[in-house]
Design a protein around this motif. Structure first.
Motif, PDB file in Angstrom:
ATOM      1  N   ARG A   3       0.821  -1.217   0.000  1.00 31.20           N
ATOM      2  CA  ARG A   3       0.000   0.000   0.000  1.00 31.20           C
ATOM      3  C   ARG A   3       0.850   1.261   0.000  1.00 31.20           C
ATOM      4  O   ARG A   3       0.500   2.243  -0.635  1.00 31.20           O
ATOM      5  CB  ARG A   3      -0.908   0.038   1.223  1.00 31.20           C
ATOM      6  CG  ARG A   3      -2.140  -0.792   1.124  1.00 31.20           C
ATOM      7  CD  ARG A   3      -3.127  -0.445   2.241  1.00 31.20           C
ATOM      8  NE  ARG A   3      -2.515   0.106   3.425  1.00 31.20           N
ATOM      9  CZ  ARG A   3      -2.411  -0.513   4.588  1.00 31.20           C
ATOM     10  NH1 ARG A   3      -2.887  -1.709   4.749  1.00 31.20           N
ATOM     11  NH2 ARG A   3      -1.841   0.068   5.622  1.00 31.20           N
ATOM     12  N   VAL A   4       1.940   1.252   0.722  1.00 29.92           N
ATOM     13  CA  VAL A   4       2.738   2.469   0.862  1.00 29.92           C
ATOM     14  C   VAL A   4       3.949   2.503  -0.074  1.00 29.92           C
ATOM     15  O   VAL A   4       4.713   3.457  -0.050  1.00 29.92           O
ATOM     16  CB  VAL A   4       3.196   2.673   2.320  1.00 29.92           C
ATOM     17  CG1 VAL A   4       2.023   2.838   3.252  1.00 29.92           C
ATOM     18  CG2 VAL A   4       4.118   1.576   2.769  1.00 29.92           C
ATOM     19  N   ARG A   5       4.119   1.477  -0.901  1.00 31.01           N
ATOM     20  CA  ARG A   5       5.314   1.397  -1.751  1.00 31.01           C
ATOM     21  C   ARG A   5       5.436   2.606  -2.680  1.00 31.01           C
ATOM     22  O   ARG A   5       6.526   3.172  -2.809  1.00 31.01           O
ATOM     23  CB  ARG A   5       5.298   0.104  -2.563  1.00 31.01           C
ATOM     24  CG  ARG A   5       6.513  -0.094  -3.436  1.00 31.01           C
ATOM     25  CD  ARG A   5       7.343  -1.213  -2.955  1.00 31.01           C
ATOM     26  NE  ARG A   5       8.598  -1.320  -3.667  1.00 31.01           N
ATOM     27  CZ  ARG A   5       9.157  -2.454  -3.955  1.00 31.01           C
ATOM     28  NH1 ARG A   5       8.593  -3.588  -3.608  1.00 31.01           N
ATOM     29  NH2 ARG A   5      10.311  -2.481  -4.562  1.00 31.01           N
ATOM     30  N   ALA A   6       4.355   3.019  -3.324  1.00 27.47           N
ATOM     31  CA  ALA A   6       4.420   4.172  -4.238  1.00 27.47           C
ATOM     32  C   ALA A   6       4.789   5.441  -3.477  1.00 27.47           C
ATOM     33  O   ALA A   6       5.617   6.236  -3.931  1.00 27.47           O
ATOM     34  CB  ALA A   6       3.093   4.353  -4.966  1.00 27.47           C
ATOM     35  N   GLU A   7       4.190   5.614  -2.307  1.00 26.31           N
ATOM     36  CA  GLU A   7       4.499   6.784  -1.485  1.00 26.31           C
ATOM     37  C   GLU A   7       5.958   6.742  -1.007  1.00 26.31           C
ATOM     38  O   GLU A   7       6.647   7.760  -0.998  1.00 26.31           O
ATOM     39  CB  GLU A   7       3.555   6.831  -0.280  1.00 26.31           C
ATOM     40  CG  GLU A   7       3.559   8.154   0.435  1.00 26.31           C
ATOM     41  CD  GLU A   7       2.480   8.233   1.506  1.00 26.31           C
ATOM     42  OE1 GLU A   7       2.702   8.968   2.482  1.00 26.31           O
ATOM     43  OE2 GLU A   7       1.436   7.575   1.373  1.00 26.31           O
ATOM     44  N   LEU A   8       6.420   5.563  -0.632  1.00 22.15           N
ATOM     45  CA  LEU A   8       7.806   5.404  -0.203  1.00 22.15           C
ATOM     46  C   LEU A   8       8.768   5.710  -1.349  1.00 22.15           C
ATOM     47  O   LEU A   8       9.803   6.347  -1.145  1.00 22.15           O
ATOM     48  CB  LEU A   8       8.051   3.992   0.337  1.00 22.15           C
ATOM     49  CG  LEU A   8       9.471   3.706   0.831  1.00 22.15           C
ATOM     50  CD1 LEU A   8       9.832   4.616   2.001  1.00 22.15           C
ATOM     51  CD2 LEU A   8       9.599   2.242   1.234  1.00 22.15           C
ATOM     52  N   GLU A   9       8.419   5.289  -2.566  1.00 17.16           N
ATOM     53  CA  GLU A   9       9.278   5.563  -3.721  1.00 17.16           C
ATOM     54  C   GLU A   9       9.400   7.063  -3.976  1.00 17.16           C
ATOM     55  O   GLU A   9      10.478   7.556  -4.315  1.00 17.16           O
ATOM     56  CB  GLU A   9       8.773   4.825  -4.952  1.00 17.16           C
ATOM     57  CG  GLU A   9       9.062   3.334  -4.885  1.00 17.16           C
ATOM     58  CD  GLU A   9       8.460   2.532  -6.029  1.00 17.16           C
ATOM     59  OE1 GLU A   9       7.934   3.142  -6.992  1.00 17.16           O
ATOM     60  OE2 GLU A   9       8.518   1.297  -5.956  1.00 17.16           O
ATOM     61  N   LEU A  10       8.312   7.822  -3.792  1.00 15.35           N
ATOM     62  CA  LEU A  10       8.379   9.279  -3.930  1.00 15.35           C
ATOM     63  C   LEU A  10       9.257   9.890  -2.839  1.00 15.35           C
ATOM     64  O   LEU A  10      10.049  10.797  -3.104  1.00 15.35           O
ATOM     65  CB  LEU A  10       6.969   9.886  -3.878  1.00 15.35           C
ATOM     66  CG  LEU A  10       6.071   9.601  -5.074  1.00 15.35           C
ATOM     67  CD1 LEU A  10       4.656  10.101  -4.810  1.00 15.35           C
ATOM     68  CD2 LEU A  10       6.653  10.232  -6.334  1.00 15.35           C
ATOM     69  N   PHE A  11       9.103   9.388  -1.620  1.00 17.47           N
ATOM     70  CA  PHE A  11       9.924   9.852  -0.501  1.00 17.47           C
ATOM     71  C   PHE A  11      11.399   9.594  -0.789  1.00 17.47           C
ATOM     72  O   PHE A  11      12.249  10.480  -0.651  1.00 17.47           O
ATOM     73  CB  PHE A  11       9.495   9.143   0.786  1.00 17.47           C
ATOM     74  CG  PHE A  11      10.348   9.463   1.978  1.00 17.47           C
ATOM     75  CD1 PHE A  11      10.153  10.626   2.699  1.00 17.47           C
ATOM     76  CD2 PHE A  11      11.349   8.590   2.378  1.00 17.47           C
ATOM     77  CE1 PHE A  11      10.946  10.922   3.800  1.00 17.47           C
ATOM     78  CE2 PHE A  11      12.146   8.873   3.482  1.00 17.47           C
ATOM     79  CZ  PHE A  11      11.938  10.041   4.191  1.00 17.47           C
ATOM     80  N   ASP A  14      12.911  11.862  -3.380  1.00 16.70           N
ATOM     81  CA  ASP A  14      13.160  13.195  -2.829  1.00 16.70           C
ATOM     82  C   ASP A  14      14.388  13.208  -1.918  1.00 16.70           C
ATOM     83  O   ASP A  14      15.319  13.976  -2.134  1.00 16.70           O
ATOM     84  CB  ASP A  14      11.923  13.677  -2.070  1.00 16.70           C
ATOM     85  CG  ASP A  14      12.103  15.061  -1.468  1.00 16.70           C
ATOM     86  OD1 ASP A  14      12.843  15.891  -2.048  1.00 16.70           O
ATOM     87  OD2 ASP A  14      11.509  15.323  -0.406  1.00 16.70           O
ATOM     88  N   ARG A  33      12.893   0.166   3.156  1.00 18.06           N
ATOM     89  CA  ARG A  33      11.820  -0.824   3.244  1.00 18.06           C
ATOM     90  C   ARG A  33      12.133  -1.846   4.329  1.00 18.06           C
ATOM     91  O   ARG A  33      11.259  -2.253   5.099  1.00 18.06           O
ATOM     92  CB  ARG A  33      11.599  -1.527   1.897  1.00 18.06           C
ATOM     93  CG  ARG A  33      10.862  -0.675   0.886  1.00 18.06           C
ATOM     94  CD  ARG A  33      10.326  -1.481  -0.278  1.00 18.06           C
ATOM     95  NE  ARG A  33      11.189  -2.526  -0.779  1.00 18.06           N
ATOM     96  CZ  ARG A  33      12.175  -2.353  -1.653  1.00 18.06           C
ATOM     97  NH1 ARG A  33      12.430  -1.154  -2.136  1.00 18.06           N
ATOM     98  NH2 ARG A  33      12.905  -3.378  -2.066  1.00 18.06           N
ATOM     99  N   ARG A  80      11.856  17.914   5.774  1.00 20.50           N
ATOM    100  CA  ARG A  80      10.522  17.318   5.608  1.00 20.50           C
ATOM    101  C   ARG A  80       9.851  17.119   6.961  1.00 20.50           C
ATOM    102  O   ARG A  80       8.665  17.423   7.125  1.00 20.50           O
ATOM    103  CB  ARG A  80      10.622  15.995   4.857  1.00 20.50           C
ATOM    104  CG  ARG A  80      10.931  16.163   3.374  1.00 20.50           C
ATOM    105  CD  ARG A  80      10.998  14.823   2.695  1.00 20.50           C
ATOM    106  NE  ARG A  80       9.703  14.163   2.740  1.00 20.50           N
ATOM    107  CZ  ARG A  80       9.003  13.790   1.692  1.00 20.50           C
ATOM    108  NH1 ARG A  80       9.471  14.021   0.480  1.00 20.50           N
ATOM    109  NH2 ARG A  80       7.846  13.182   1.817  1.00 20.50           N
TER     110      ARG A  80
END
Length: 188
Positions: A3-11, A14, A33, A80
């Protein structure tokens, strides 16, 4: 994790933007991860075993030998964090890690808060941004006792660079504050 993989990839994109090589940024994402997965031990071997793309040697290389500057990464994470928690105070703290041997960097017989007396341990000092509901470390450093200055073989074996000397006492908050990776204007 899915669920959070896409959000983690953006983080990761950055905060690791300053890391020069794509493979280093990839192992940085894998390492993060691993830190986020369930599991009691967060050292390289158990994390690599839990990760589907975990590679113990590659993760160890990323953490301990890969040539990338952690200062801009830490600074970006601090920026952040400060934008989210809006710190009200700065907390300066030390933490000790009891140790059995003497090979880990900074291990010496010294006051160990974790056991409440002098013991064989490492001591680190940190600066945290905090509110009454949140806290996050912004800067931290390991205390290097004076006995390490007089033992070049021990320093070499532990990987302590020649230019690193004895730290001031473990309560050195002003050095930590002046070198904090976040501009104080960002975190007011």
């Amino acid at each position: 994790m899915i669920r959070v993989r896409a959000e983690l990839e953006l983080f990761v994109a950055d905060v690791f933007a300053s890391v020069p090589r794509k493979d280093q940024r990839g192992w940085g994402a894998c390492y993060l991860r691993g830190l986020m997965l369930d599991g009691r031990r967060k050292s390289i071997q158990p994390m690599a075993e839990r990760l589907p793309d975990g590679n113990m040697q590659a993760l160890q290389q990323f953490v301990s030998q890969s040539p990338w500057d952690w200062t801009p990464v830490r600074r970006r994470i601090a920026e952040r964090v400060c934008s989210v928690i809006r710190p009200e105070v700065w907390v300066i703290d030390d933490v000790s890690f009891p140790k059995c041997g003497k090979a880990s960097v900074g291990v010496a017989r010294q006051y160990c808060g974790a056991v409440g007396k002098r013991a064989n341990c490492q001591v680190a000092v940190s600066v945290h941004a905090a509110t009454d509901t949140a806290s996050c470390p912004l800067q931290w450093a390991l205390f290097l006792p004076g006995e390490w200055d007089q033992d070049p073989a021990r320093r070499r074996a532990a990987g302590v660079p020649d230019e690193v000397g004895m730290s001031p006492s473990p309560g050195w908050p002003w050095t930590c504050l002046t070198s904090c990776p976040v501009r104080w204007t960002v975190c007011r």
